[in-house]
Design a protein around this motif. Structure first.
Motif, PDB file in Angstrom:
ATOM      1  N   GLU A 143       0.865  -1.194   0.000  1.00 54.31           N
ATOM      2  CA  GLU A 143       0.000   0.000   0.000  1.00 54.31           C
ATOM      3  C   GLU A 143       0.897   1.238   0.000  1.00 54.31           C
ATOM      4  O   GLU A 143       1.773   1.357   0.850  1.00 54.31           O
ATOM      5  CB  GLU A 143      -0.916  -0.011   1.226  1.00 54.31           C
ATOM      6  CG  GLU A 143      -1.652   1.282   1.494  1.00 54.31           C
ATOM      7  CD  GLU A 143      -2.465   1.768   0.302  1.00 54.31           C
ATOM      8  OE1 GLU A 143      -3.309   1.006  -0.198  1.00 54.31           O
ATOM      9  OE2 GLU A 143      -2.230   2.920  -0.161  1.00 54.31           O
ATOM     10  N   HIS A 159     -19.350   7.235   4.333  1.00 55.24           N
ATOM     11  CA  HIS A 159     -19.718   5.946   3.725  1.00 55.24           C
ATOM     12  C   HIS A 159     -20.938   5.354   4.403  1.00 55.24           C
ATOM     13  O   HIS A 159     -21.091   5.465   5.615  1.00 55.24           O
ATOM     14  CB  HIS A 159     -18.566   4.939   3.885  1.00 55.24           C
ATOM     15  CG  HIS A 159     -17.560   5.012   2.784  1.00 55.24           C
ATOM     16  ND1 HIS A 159     -16.587   5.961   2.741  1.00 55.24           N
ATOM     17  CD2 HIS A 159     -17.402   4.254   1.671  1.00 55.24           C
ATOM     18  CE1 HIS A 159     -15.850   5.794   1.657  1.00 55.24           C
ATOM     19  NE2 HIS A 159     -16.328   4.762   0.976  1.00 55.24           N
ATOM     20  N   SER A 161     -16.378  -3.399  -5.007  1.00 51.09           N
ATOM     21  CA  SER A 161     -14.946  -3.693  -4.868  1.00 51.09           C
ATOM     22  C   SER A 161     -14.703  -4.977  -4.083  1.00 51.09           C
ATOM     23  O   SER A 161     -13.775  -5.720  -4.391  1.00 51.09           O
ATOM     24  CB  SER A 161     -14.205  -2.503  -4.246  1.00 51.09           C
ATOM     25  OG  SER A 161     -14.053  -1.510  -5.245  1.00 51.09           O
TER      26      SER A 161
HETATM   27  C1  LIG Z   1     -16.367  10.521  -1.201  1.00 48.53           C
HETATM   28  C2  LIG Z   1     -16.661   9.075  -1.340  1.00 48.53           C
HETATM   29  C3  LIG Z   1     -17.808   8.554  -0.783  1.00 48.53           C
HETATM   30  C4  LIG Z   1     -18.125   7.215  -0.956  1.00 48.53           C
HETATM   31  N1  LIG Z   1     -19.250   6.728  -0.376  1.00 48.53           N
HETATM   32  C5  LIG Z   1     -19.573   5.435  -0.534  1.00 48.53           C
HETATM   33  C6  LIG Z   1     -20.715   4.886   0.112  1.00 48.53           C
HETATM   34  O1  LIG Z   1     -21.416   5.573   0.857  1.00 48.53           O
HETATM   35  N2  LIG Z   1     -21.001   3.576  -0.123  1.00 48.53           N
HETATM   36  C7  LIG Z   1     -20.252   2.783  -0.935  1.00 48.53           C
HETATM   37  O2  LIG Z   1     -20.564   1.583  -1.096  1.00 48.53           O
HETATM   38  N3  LIG Z   1     -19.136   3.270  -1.541  1.00 48.53           N
HETATM   39  C8  LIG Z   1     -18.784   4.565  -1.369  1.00 48.53           C
HETATM   40  N4  LIG Z   1     -17.654   5.063  -1.964  1.00 48.53           N
HETATM   41  C9  LIG Z   1     -16.925   4.199  -2.902  1.00 48.53           C
HETATM   42  C10 LIG Z   1     -16.003   3.190  -2.220  1.00 48.53           C
HETATM   43  O3  LIG Z   1     -15.230   3.802  -1.219  1.00 48.53           O
HETATM   44  C11 LIG Z   1     -15.058   2.601  -3.274  1.00 48.53           C
HETATM   45  O4  LIG Z   1     -15.797   2.140  -4.369  1.00 48.53           O
HETATM   46  C12 LIG Z   1     -14.215   1.432  -2.741  1.00 48.53           C
HETATM   47  O5  LIG Z   1     -13.806   1.652  -1.408  1.00 48.53           O
HETATM   48  C13 LIG Z   1     -13.008   1.288  -3.641  1.00 48.53           C
HETATM   49  O6  LIG Z   1     -12.155   0.245  -3.186  1.00 48.53           O
HETATM   50  P1  LIG Z   1     -10.940  -0.226  -4.112  1.00 48.53           P
HETATM   51  O7  LIG Z   1     -10.156  -1.178  -3.329  1.00 48.53           O
HETATM   52  O8  LIG Z   1     -11.475  -0.673  -5.432  1.00 48.53           O
HETATM   53  O9  LIG Z   1     -10.107   1.088  -4.430  1.00 48.53           O
HETATM   54  P2  LIG Z   1      -9.258   1.995  -3.428  1.00 48.53           P
HETATM   55  O10 LIG Z   1      -9.950   2.095  -2.133  1.00 48.53           O
HETATM   56  O11 LIG Z   1      -8.957   3.239  -4.193  1.00 48.53           O
HETATM   57  O12 LIG Z   1      -7.907   1.175  -3.208  1.00 48.53           O
HETATM   58  C14 LIG Z   1      -6.803   1.231  -4.076  1.00 48.53           C
HETATM   59  C15 LIG Z   1      -5.557   1.324  -3.215  1.00 48.53           C
HETATM   60  O13 LIG Z   1      -4.402   1.227  -4.055  1.00 48.53           O
HETATM   61  C16 LIG Z   1      -3.413   2.072  -3.504  1.00 48.53           C
HETATM   62  N5  LIG Z   1      -2.407   2.329  -4.536  1.00 48.53           N
HETATM   63  C17 LIG Z   1      -2.539   3.067  -5.665  1.00 48.53           C
HETATM   64  N6  LIG Z   1      -1.400   3.035  -6.382  1.00 48.53           N
HETATM   65  C18 LIG Z   1      -0.534   2.243  -5.703  1.00 48.53           C
HETATM   66  C19 LIG Z   1       0.809   1.821  -5.943  1.00 48.53           C
HETATM   67  N7  LIG Z   1       1.485   2.177  -7.042  1.00 48.53           N
HETATM   68  N8  LIG Z   1       1.404   1.013  -5.019  1.00 48.53           N
HETATM   69  C20 LIG Z   1       0.742   0.615  -3.897  1.00 48.53           C
HETATM   70  N9  LIG Z   1      -0.530   0.995  -3.634  1.00 48.53           N
HETATM   71  C21 LIG Z   1      -1.162   1.785  -4.524  1.00 48.53           C
HETATM   72  C22 LIG Z   1      -4.201   3.301  -3.104  1.00 48.53           C
HETATM   73  O14 LIG Z   1      -3.484   4.120  -2.192  1.00 48.53           O
HETATM   74  C23 LIG Z   1      -5.452   2.666  -2.490  1.00 48.53           C
HETATM   75  O15 LIG Z   1      -5.274   2.428  -1.108  1.00 48.53           O
HETATM   76  C24 LIG Z   1     -17.287   6.368  -1.749  1.00 48.53           C
HETATM   77  C25 LIG Z   1     -16.094   6.884  -2.276  1.00 48.53           C
HETATM   78  C26 LIG Z   1     -15.782   8.227  -2.071  1.00 48.53           C
HETATM   79  C27 LIG Z   1     -14.504   8.764  -2.639  1.00 48.53           C
END
Ligand SMILES: Cc1cc2nc3c(=O)[nH]c(=O)nc-3n(C[C@H](O)[C@H](O)[C@H](O)COP(=O)(O)OP(=O)(O)OC[C@H]3O[C@@H](n4cnc5c(N)ncnc54)[C@H](O)[C@@H]3O)c2cc1C
Length: 432
Positions: A29, A57, A420
């Protein structure tokens, strides 16, 4: 098998959770904490520590994979289903938007427009397959179905606050998905789910499960390259060194993936570059008093202020859990050069506070305990017209590389925690 997962958001941790019992997992991460979009602040007030999400969230009733995961991890007793009320602030006036009778009093729309809006929502509820709507712009579809006034006075400000200058290009598929999820209310009105103690409990529980069998999660470790030779993944570069592995699951933004693979995903290169993401600048403020005295949770805004919504967390969760009132002030932005992204934290916060003073005459800065801003550019794909063609597969047909994240099929036509979690589970199936 030794599997490297890039990113510790819900997609990465869910994949790690499924795979760690029978594989050696290493999660890298780049941030200083795990959780990605669902990461939390550990805040202290009056000698009491609590966790609160950097971005607001909640869970929807239809989030079946996420709810099952919560149960499996023994967190079900923390699950609460609460009423989260909504209102729309238009040109200085607050309109509650929770019941049909309240919506009938939304005076920016004429009675005929309200009927057209109601019919459009009913029509949306009957649509099960959004695919045919992916190529149609939401704007055109609303105007054709309910007229220009309904679009301009109701949907356009909401879409503008969500997608900025891209609002006019967003697909009808996204709109339909969004309205369906928000209008799934039942008799008692909309109830939203939340984990008492915050989503930090979920992130921590996943992390414990992954590491309990010897797998590892490293923070502050940015992957700078995925090494691919002869169409096979060899490992990743961390701090300039190669860490070898049998497989990689990448959860990072598509453009970043293209850079990490040095364009070696030739069949996906154009697609990876074509997926646009938007940023969020979300302030969280601890207050002595309620901001929205009417008890409203979520306020969408059409006004001359630099944010699109105000979300009062403690008008949803009991204030006693925190000892102070918590309010999010939030705006999406489209480009890295946007004011919300480039200005100093204090300047963005100052602009938000001035906006609050304009909107809420009773708000006083003397009531602020603390204020923080969290912002990043990779918070959601922009679901533009034709986006469906760009949804990325879990298996990219290159030996040892799999993808899971906001760009996955499980997050179409709107990204979510559930999408996700499901994406992480799906990617894990290829490696079991
Ligand atoms: C403002 C906001 C409100 C939201 N509200 C809701 C809600 O109410 N309900 C709901 O269901 N969803 C909600 N969501 C959406 C939800 O949070 C996301 O869809 C979900 O958490 C995404 O998870 P992920 O693992 O796909 O991506 P991410 O959480 O983006 O995880 C990707 C990770 O990769 C890491 N990373 C990137 N590049 C690198 C690299 N080169 N090396 C190592 N690590 C790296 C990043 O730092 C990050 O930690 C919301 C999102 C936002 C922004």
């Amino acid at each position: 098998m030794k599997i490297i997962i890039i990113g510790s958001g819900l997609a990465g941790l869910s994949a790690g959770y499924k795979l760690s019992k029978s594989n050696e997992i290493i999660v890298f991460e780049k941030d200083e904490e795990i959780g990605g979009m669902t990461a939390s602040y550990c805040q202290e007030y009056n000698g009491k520590e609590y966790f609160i999400e950097k971005y607001y969230h909640h869970i929807f009733r239809s989030d079946s994979e996420l709810l099952t995961l919560i149960k499996e991890l023994g967190l079900e007793k923390q699950m609460l289903w609460l009423k989260g009320t909504n209102a729309y602030f238009v040109d200085g006036k607050n309109y509650p938007m929770n019941t049909p009778s309240e919506i009938l009093h939304f005076s920016p729309l004429s009675f005929t427009d309200i009927v057209k809006l109601g019919l459009l929502v009913l029509r949306i509820k009957t649509i099960n397959n959004t695919t045919p709507y992916d190529r149609i712009r939401a704007r055109d579809w609303i105007i054709a179905g309910a007229g220009k006034s309904v679009y301009e006075n109701f949907f356009a400000p909401l879409m503008k606050s969500k997608f900025g200058d891209n609002a006019e290009n967003v697909s009808a598929a996204w709109l339909i998905g969004r309205v369906k999820i928000r209008s799934d209310r039942g008799k008692e009105g909309e109830k939203l789910g939340y984990l008492r103690g915050g989503f930090n409990s979920l992130i921590e529980a996943l992390s414990r499960e992954i590491t309990s069998d010897g797998s590892k999660i490293f923070k502050n470790k940015e992957v700078t390259e995925i090494i691919i030779n002869d169409n096979k993944v060899q490992g990743v570069i961390i701090d300039g060194n190669l860490v070898t592995c049998d497989a990689v699951i990448s959860t990072v933004e598509p453009r970043v993936l293209d850079a990490l693979t040095k364009g070696k995903l030739e069949n996906l290169h154009e697609t990876l570059l074509s997926i646009r993401y938007q940023g969020t600048a979300c302030a969280l403020v601890g207050l002595d008093k309620r901001l929205m005295g009417d008890g409203n949770y979520w306020l969408n805004i059409k006004a001359d202020v630099p944010f699109g919504a105000v979300i009062e967390h403690t008008n949803f969760m009991p204030v006693e859990d925190y000892g102070e009132h918590l309010v999010y002030i939030t705006s999406y932005f489209q480009e890295e050069k946007d004011f919300h992204c480039v200005q100093k934290e204090e300047e963005v916060l100052e602009s938000y506070l001035r906006g609050l003073e304009k909107m809420f005459p009773d708000f006083s800065r003397a009531d602020i305990h603390w204020a923080k801003l969290f912002r990043r550019m990779d918070t959601a794909p922009v679901y533009e017209q034709g986006y469906l063609q760009r949804v990325l597969p879990f298996d990219v047909c290159l030996s040892g590389l799999y993808l899971a994240g906001m760009f996955s099929p499980t997050n179409y036509p709107e990204r979510s925690m559930n999408g996700s979690v499901k994406a992480g589970f799906e990617a894990a199936k290829f490696l079991k």
